[in-house]
Design an enzyme around this catalytic site. Structure first.
Site, mmCIF file in Angstrom:
data_model
loop_
_atom_site.group_PDB
_atom_site.id
_atom_site.type_symbol
_atom_site.label_atom_id
_atom_site.label_comp_id
_atom_site.label_asym_id
_atom_site.label_seq_id
_atom_site.Cartn_x
_atom_site.Cartn_y
_atom_site.Cartn_z
ATOM 1 N N GLU A 165 37.044 -9.060 -17.088
ATOM 2 C CA GLU A 165 35.734 -8.961 -16.456
ATOM 3 C C GLU A 165 35.487 -7.703 -15.619
ATOM 4 O O GLU A 165 35.360 -7.771 -14.395
ATOM 5 C CB GLU A 165 35.467 -10.204 -15.584
ATOM 6 N N GLU A 357 37.574 -17.803 -21.358
ATOM 7 C CA GLU A 357 37.321 -18.658 -20.195
ATOM 8 C C GLU A 357 36.036 -19.441 -20.412
ATOM 9 O O GLU A 357 35.041 -18.889 -20.899
ATOM 10 C CB GLU A 357 37.140 -17.850 -18.896
HETATM 11 C C1 FCB Z 1 35.720 -15.802 -13.721
HETATM 12 C C2 FCB Z 1 37.083 -15.231 -13.345
HETATM 13 C C3 FCB Z 1 38.110 -16.288 -13.031
HETATM 14 C C4 FCB Z 1 37.529 -17.437 -12.271
HETATM 15 C C5 FCB Z 1 36.314 -17.970 -12.970
HETATM 16 C C6 FCB Z 1 35.708 -19.187 -12.323
HETATM 17 O O1 FCB Z 1 34.741 -14.891 -13.359
HETATM 18 O O2 FCB Z 1 37.575 -14.432 -14.379
HETATM 19 O O3 FCB Z 1 39.165 -15.670 -12.336
HETATM 20 O O4 FCB Z 1 37.272 -17.079 -10.978
HETATM 21 O O5 FCB Z 1 35.346 -16.968 -13.067
#
Ligand code: FCB
Length: 471
Positions: A165, A357
């Protein structure tokens, strides 16, 4: 609708070093910008920090046992750069490296494939003092650190993610100041830091390919900033695609400013026009270095924004109706983003997609019966996964899904307030309790997604099989 996940679909869960490890000063680890930032008055909710976090640095065996009992195929975790090289460059800390060595062995013994993220925001403090990502050398420092990790682990690890990210560690960390290192820089400077991070990604990918002992699969894990069509009409779909692939604000929250250089070798025209003289001036060869061949496009998607085609087909945001469901973090619940996000990104960049994620924070606690009843997380994940299944059915090449997160953990500036885990962590005792969602996810994995067809029924979940946990 019948969903069908391919046989080799990877079911996983994820974490990151600073959010779970703790052991901040153990075995020679050097500080990262997050250790320093957490000491800043008012920076983190309730003054929390990752100093102990989930104490995974000491409890990793228990944690791997839970993952094994859950039947995870893969576990995505990150390496703490300053645990491995305390000063960020130079001397390697063998004891720090040994931790990851043991973790990888334990995972493999449990038949869980390690997916290693090289940078999940915990930049070495010593290098920050030398300018951090604003220093062009940072790309080279990151490549050197990559080499150390690849030399140590690539005989057993083959899945690599360079950076996590950039939108957030540059946007929140270098433009808005709410994340470490807490800088509030003007566009020219935060974009320069971003350019160096992208250059670091490119050099790191080259190092992995040049030195890995097992044939590597290399990807990255940017945010997916997803706008999805509020109807299936062609104009709405086109408007949503255009919105998802544009740069319209002078901030970091978009896809193409980051992904076009990485996957296509150029900054997007609209972004260059918007930022004008503030845009980075790439040195000769930079764009070629940034644009390395990748094996997959990892993407983190939590929520999306519905749009429709307004006047002249221009994308217009559709406001959520009052009372639209949200997570504890107040993020709108929008399952279609897991259909349209992968589809749009696959269409533009033509790489296999991995959901690196996805998940939600919930107000979980251990109930009187000793269990954590997180029906909301189950319902959320089911709805999102059905949309992912729909994208697969429509031919989008999606290789895997990593739930965020395996454990409740340190949620950056929110501290421990937001609980994202499949497994509950009591931060006073560090006891782990698998939540209902962990049992449910185990059944999803075991059936390769077939149980997603049925709405969740608490009574039918097989709690009998113990999953572990720790006292
Ligand atoms: C993302 C991050 C991760 C976590 C989630 C909820 O932005 O990569 O580390 O904080 O959100």
């Amino acid at each position: 609708m019948k969903v069908h996940f391919p046989d080799r679909f990877v079911w996983g869960a994820g974490s990151s070093a600073y959010q779970i490890e703790g052991g901040a000063a153990d075995e020679g680890r050097g500080p990262s910008v997050w250790d320093t930032f957490c000491k800043r008055e008012g920076a983190i909710n309730a003054g929390h920090s990752g100093e102990v976090a989930c104490d995974h640095f000491h409890r990793w065996r228990d944690d791997v046992m839970i993952m094994r009992n859950m039947g995870l195929h893969a576990y995505r975790f990150s390496i703490s750069w300053s645990r491995v090289i305390p000063e960020g460059l130079g001397e390697v800390n063998a004891r720090g490296l040994a931790f990851y060595d043991r973790l990888v062995d334990e995972l493999l013994a449990a038949e869980i494939e390690p997916w290693v993220t090289l940078f999940h925001w915990d930049y070495p403090d010593a290098l920050f003092l030398r300018g951090g990502w604003l220093n062009r050398e940072s790309a080279k420092w990151f490549a050197d650190y990559t080499k150390v990790v690849v030399d140590a682990l690539s005989d057993r690890v083959s899945k690599w993610i360079t950076i996590n990210e950039p939108q957030i560690f540059i946007g929140h960390g270098h433009q808005m100041g709410g994340h470490a290192p807490g800088l509030k820089l003007p566009p020219r400077e935060f974009l320069l830091a971003g350019h160096h991070a992208l250059l670091g990604h490119g050099l790191s990918a080259q190092v992995i390919r040049a030195h890995a002992k097992r044939k590597p699969m290399v990807g990255w894990a940017p945010c997916g900033a997803i706008e999805y069509p509020s109807t299936d009409s062609i104009p709405d779909v086109e408007a949503a695609y255009r919105a998802t692939m544009s740069v319209v604000r002078k901030d970091c929250w978009n896809n193409t400013w980051w992904a076009d250089p990485v996957c296509l070798g150029t900054y997007p025209e609209d972004g260059l026009r918007l930022f004008g003289a503030d845009a980075p001036k790439p040195a000769r060869g930079d764009m070629e270095t940034i644009c390395q061949p990748l094996d997959f496009y990892g993407v983190n998607i939590y929520s999306g924004t519905p749009v429709l085609a307004g006047k002249d087909g221009k994308p217009e945001l559709v406001p959520f109706p009052p009372g639209h469901p949200t997570t504890a973090f107040r993020s709108p619940i929008t399952p279609p983003c897991l259909y349209w996000g992968p589809r749009f990104l696959h269409e533009r960049y033509t790489l296999p997609i991995v959901l690196t994620e996805n998940g939600m924070s919930n107000t979980d606690w251990v109930h009187a019966d000793g269990r954590v009843h997180d029906a909301a997380r189950i319902d959320f994940t089911r709805a999102y996964l059905l949309e992912l299944g729909r994208a697969l059915a429509d031919g989008v090449d999606i290789r895997g899904y990593f739930h965020w997160s395996i454990l409740d953990n340190f949620e950056w500036a929110e501290g421990f307030r937001e609980r994202f885990g499949l497994v509950h962590v009591d931060y006073s005792t560090l006891e782990r309790t698998p939540k209902d969602s962990a049992y449910w996810y185990r059944d999803v994995i075991a059936s390769n997604g077939a149980t997603l067809q049925v709405p969740w029924d608490a009574a039918a979940t097989s709690f009998q099989l113990p999953m572990g946990g720790s006292k």
